[in-house]
Design an enzyme around this catalytic site. Sequence first.
Site, PDB file in Angstrom:
ATOM      1  N   ARG A   1       0.844  -1.203   0.000  1.00 41.53           N
ATOM      2  CA  ARG A   1       0.000   0.000   0.000  1.00 41.53           C
ATOM      3  C   ARG A   1       0.876   1.249   0.000  1.00 41.53           C
ATOM      4  O   ARG A   1       1.976   1.249   0.560  1.00 41.53           O
ATOM      5  CB  ARG A   1      -0.870   0.051   1.265  1.00 41.53           C
TER       6      ARG A   1
ATOM      7  N   HIS B   1     -26.493  43.167  -8.551  1.00 44.49           N
ATOM      8  CA  HIS B   1     -27.642  43.348  -7.659  1.00 44.49           C
ATOM      9  C   HIS B   1     -28.202  42.001  -7.211  1.00 44.49           C
ATOM     10  O   HIS B   1     -28.411  41.750  -6.015  1.00 44.49           O
ATOM     11  CB  HIS B   1     -28.704  44.168  -8.408  1.00 44.49           C
TER      12      HIS B   1
ATOM     13  N   ARG C   1     -28.444  48.936   4.468  1.00 45.65           N
ATOM     14  CA  ARG C   1     -28.661  49.722   3.237  1.00 45.65           C
ATOM     15  C   ARG C   1     -30.099  50.232   3.290  1.00 45.65           C
ATOM     16  O   ARG C   1     -31.033  49.516   2.950  1.00 45.65           O
ATOM     17  CB  ARG C   1     -28.458  48.849   2.011  1.00 45.65           C
TER      18      ARG C   1
ATOM     19  N   ARG D   1     -26.527  53.135   6.955  1.00 42.35           N
ATOM     20  CA  ARG D   1     -26.000  53.947   5.865  1.00 42.35           C
ATOM     21  C   ARG D   1     -27.124  54.822   5.319  1.00 42.35           C
ATOM     22  O   ARG D   1     -28.219  54.333   5.025  1.00 42.35           O
ATOM     23  CB  ARG D   1     -25.483  53.050   4.747  1.00 42.35           C
TER      24      ARG D   1
ATOM     25  N   GLU E   1     -15.452  54.432  -0.483  1.00 44.73           N
ATOM     26  CA  GLU E   1     -15.805  53.647  -1.677  1.00 44.73           C
ATOM     27  C   GLU E   1     -15.177  54.204  -2.934  1.00 44.73           C
ATOM     28  O   GLU E   1     -15.327  53.637  -4.007  1.00 44.73           O
ATOM     29  CB  GLU E   1     -17.326  53.658  -1.872  1.00 44.73           C
TER      30      GLU E   1
ATOM     31  N   THR F   1     -15.951  47.848  -0.371  1.00 47.68           N
ATOM     32  CA  THR F   1     -15.025  47.317  -1.380  1.00 47.68           C
ATOM     33  C   THR F   1     -15.718  46.934  -2.684  1.00 47.68           C
ATOM     34  O   THR F   1     -15.046  46.671  -3.669  1.00 47.68           O
ATOM     35  CB  THR F   1     -14.255  46.105  -0.814  1.00 47.68           C
ATOM     36  N   ASN F   2     -17.054  46.907  -2.696  1.00 48.49           N
ATOM     37  CA  ASN F   2     -17.729  46.644  -3.980  1.00 48.49           C
ATOM     38  C   ASN F   2     -17.508  47.839  -4.907  1.00 48.49           C
ATOM     39  O   ASN F   2     -16.988  47.712  -6.014  1.00 48.49           O
ATOM     40  CB  ASN F   2     -19.232  46.441  -3.786  1.00 48.49           C
ATOM     41  N   ASP F   3     -17.908  49.008  -4.432  1.00 46.00           N
ATOM     42  CA  ASP F   3     -17.709  50.199  -5.260  1.00 46.00           C
ATOM     43  C   ASP F   3     -16.228  50.533  -5.408  1.00 46.00           C
ATOM     44  O   ASP F   3     -15.786  50.976  -6.461  1.00 46.00           O
ATOM     45  CB  ASP F   3     -18.459  51.395  -4.656  1.00 46.00           C
TER      46      ASP F   3
ATOM     47  N   CYS G   1     -17.124  46.622   4.649  1.00 39.03           N
ATOM     48  CA  CYS G   1     -18.519  46.165   4.609  1.00 39.03           C
ATOM     49  C   CYS G   1     -18.936  45.771   3.208  1.00 39.03           C
ATOM     50  O   CYS G   1     -20.101  45.503   2.950  1.00 39.03           O
ATOM     51  CB  CYS G   1     -19.462  47.206   5.193  1.00 39.03           C
TER      52      CYS G   1
HETATM   53  C1  PEP Z   1     -19.854  48.699  -1.367  1.00 36.96           C
HETATM   54  O1  PEP Z   1     -19.840  49.472  -2.322  1.00 36.96           O
HETATM   55  O2  PEP Z   1     -18.902  47.953  -1.079  1.00 36.96           O
HETATM   56  C2  PEP Z   1     -21.049  48.598  -0.516  1.00 36.96           C
HETATM   57  C3  PEP Z   1     -21.028  47.859   0.573  1.00 36.96           C
HETATM   58  O3  PEP Z   1     -22.149  49.285  -0.912  1.00 36.96           O
HETATM   59  P1  PEP Z   1     -23.153  48.801  -2.044  1.00 36.96           P
HETATM   60  O4  PEP Z   1     -22.841  47.379  -2.336  1.00 36.96           O
HETATM   61  O5  PEP Z   1     -24.508  48.986  -1.483  1.00 36.96           O
HETATM   62  O6  PEP Z   1     -22.845  49.725  -3.152  1.00 36.96           O
HETATM   63 MG    MG Z   2     -21.318  51.008  -2.445  1.00 36.71          MG
END
Ligand code: PEP
Ligand code: MG
Length: 847
Positions: free
Chosen positions: A79, A422, A529, A585, A712, A734-736, A798
């Site tokens: 093995r 979205h 939000r 927010r 952002e 961090t999304n924007d 966030c």
């Molecule tokens: C972002 O931009 O990271 C954020 C948390 O806000 P949203 O996703 O609502 O634009």
């Molecule tokens: Mg945003």
Amino acid sequence: MQKAPEQMEFVELTPSAPIKTTTHGWRAKCLQRLIRLELPVPRTVALPCETVRAIAAGQYIDTAILTKLLGQEFLVSVRGSPENPEWGGPGTVLNVGMNATMLARLTETHGAEAAEALYLRFVQNYATHVARLDPDMFADEPGPGVLRRTLDVYFSEMDEPFPQDAATQLAHVLRSMARAWEGTTARLLRQAKGAPIDAVLGLVVQDMALGIGPGLSGSGTIQFVDSVTGSGQVTGRFRGQSQGRKEVIEALYLTRDPRGASLEEASPEIFAELIKHGAGARQKLREEMQLEFAIASGNLAIIDAVRVVRSSRAAVRIAVDLAEAGVIPREDALLRVEPRALSELLHYQVDPRAPRDVLARGIAASPGAATGKIVFTASAAQAMAARDEPCILVRRETAPEDIRGMHAAVAVLTERGGMTSHAAVIARGLGLPCIVGCSEIQINFRDRYFTGPKGRIFREGDVVTLDGSNGEVLVGAAAMLEPALDDGFRTLLHWADNVRDIGIRANADTPDDARTARMFEADGIGLCRTEHMFFDEDRLTVMREMIFADTPNDRRIALERLLPMQREDFRALFDIMAGQPVCIRLFDPPLHEFLPHDREGMRELAEALDRPLSEVTRRVDALSEFNPMLGMRGVRLGVTVPEIYDMQARAIFEATIEASQNGAPIVPEIMIPLVSAQREVEIVKTRIDAVAVAVKNERKADFTYRLGVMVETPRAALRAGEIAEHAAFLSFGTNDLTQMTYGLSRDDAGRFMGTYVNQGVYDEDPFHILDVEGVGELLLIGAGRGRNMRPDVTISVCGEHGGNPESIAFCRAAGFDYVSCSPFRVPVARLAAAHFALLAPRKGVPI
Ligand code: PEP
Ligand code: MG
């Protein structure tokens, strides 16, 4: 330099032999531990990894050494023994040493049928894996004359008879296994499982325990926990193969079974012995093990032990049980559970054992699985939900007006979009399974169907299953496993909370979200939000009136109607969160998102507002923007239409006063979105402070609040020093920020993200895994400059990255105070944070 053959170190496994996992592999070490426990392990010899590597490289194997060690005649198994069992390795070869002499001997003791079957299996295995002959020629089942024919085929293919010398057979088997480890496929497979490039293999040679003979004989496996749930339960298999004439025992099952005789009944003594050995192995190996055993004429042998294969939910249960029994420390229990695996426990899952008919694949945007009828509009989803029929909302992409449809659906599928579109963000928030960017389907909205690959058509009302954990859309209803938020899950996460050193909050917009956040024991709400609160039917109309107001006064009148609704929203959040921080927010999206997009909607609006259709159309046109994500949204609305923020601040403060009456004072956090200049913060702050003073005077009550800024835009990160002058906290959106740093639309990137990642332009989708090099640098700059100006400023993330283990590691190393993510990602984040705290000491902000 190659070693001289004499120095090949075969080591017989004894309690004191110098065996280490690093030098001989895990299996050799594991078997030695079993031997130390005095389990009946047959004679076993280990070949060190170094020797195996030399053999693969061409080292001569002196058969005299093998004979000296094992004798002239032997019957053994070989093995693999890699350092980590997860790394795979060559398959086991049994019955090495079978030859004409051994056949004769076994025929005498065990009968011709059994002896020939053993020989046949070995010849077949050897021919295909060692001599590398075509497996099709060696696939016959045992039967009269089959052994002879198979040996003849071997002879004609190889031009030599099947080797009869046991030591020669063994030498060839060892060489072929050593080389198999070096093969490209094996290497790629183990590297995919985390093996280092120079991972090595040991080999284990063991006397065969045949599991045949007169009396109770057979072989099987036994484990002491259930592989799916992890709860204590003896399971396994047993196959009796007695050839004895007198006491034929045909036990087929391990434990009592209505279908037939079992080992448990046939020999309670041996069964008890197995249970005892299992308990010993668990204690000594500090793990739930599956034992492989053989019984020959009532004599038990333990051949091998492997870690019990387990589902994610079983992994949690087993780790907690082992720690609670004192077998392992709690820290080990935490580290034994892969954080991402927890998300499987929170949702329904497609049963991995069930068949799957995959109709299309997309980006797995929100985990879990659901089955329902296809619908193509939010209103159809609501209608289905009203009839209590589960439905799956299929859209090209979703917009805020689809929210109610998403609430009504059990899962969401979109043709376009990426991880932060979205649909993805909302679905994660709602805990709905979701697949986005599913470009393999083409939707025909007019006729209500979509076409999948190979032209398969699915119409409204057809049933599909959506597996948001792996991005697959399945035809029909798949078999499901239920969520498992049991005691083991909670206990493990409490242990995680005791060791982690970064806060984990939840992004929660509604009371339902907040309750989920509480259920998953988040440290508060890191992002509410507020715009999502305005999509309910009654509010949307007032909102539209506010947007259409001609004068600030008219606007104020509309906002006064929204005020009590908002106050109730915030009151509910404060009550549910029971004193934990709640970060609200202020209004963020462009106003046109609240207006109808089609003629029918405009007509209805004209009616509701009692205005001419032409005026409504003109106003909607006037509000539309070429690039709304970079237009009048966030703080820009706060500066130009300040009444909205005034109303929201008032609602927050009034709710604060009311909620504080029942318990400890609430300290609300108010966050300003999309800031890019210090002056924006000053303007908004001045107004909010004024509202606070007014509310305090009117209500004759006192409260404090914290005002912070959402970072952002790249400019906000660069100017975080001066921005922090007016901000008690900085929370990176961090999304924007990713969108703006890359100049990459978060709603459109899904179309080409797959190509970009496949071609290595990006290592990962930056909306999914934080881009530590670019966006990460902005985070470090922002955090550093903010803290230089204001050492006590609270720093957090966030954006959606907040729930991602790699991003949590980054934020923690950078000294952030907390991360905030969708409620359903909180458990994974809590455990991941604990892992990092255990594995790496925390450093300060590296700037
Ligand atoms: C972002 O931009 O990271 C954020 C948390 O806000 P949203 O996703 O609502 O634009
Ligand atoms: Mg945003």
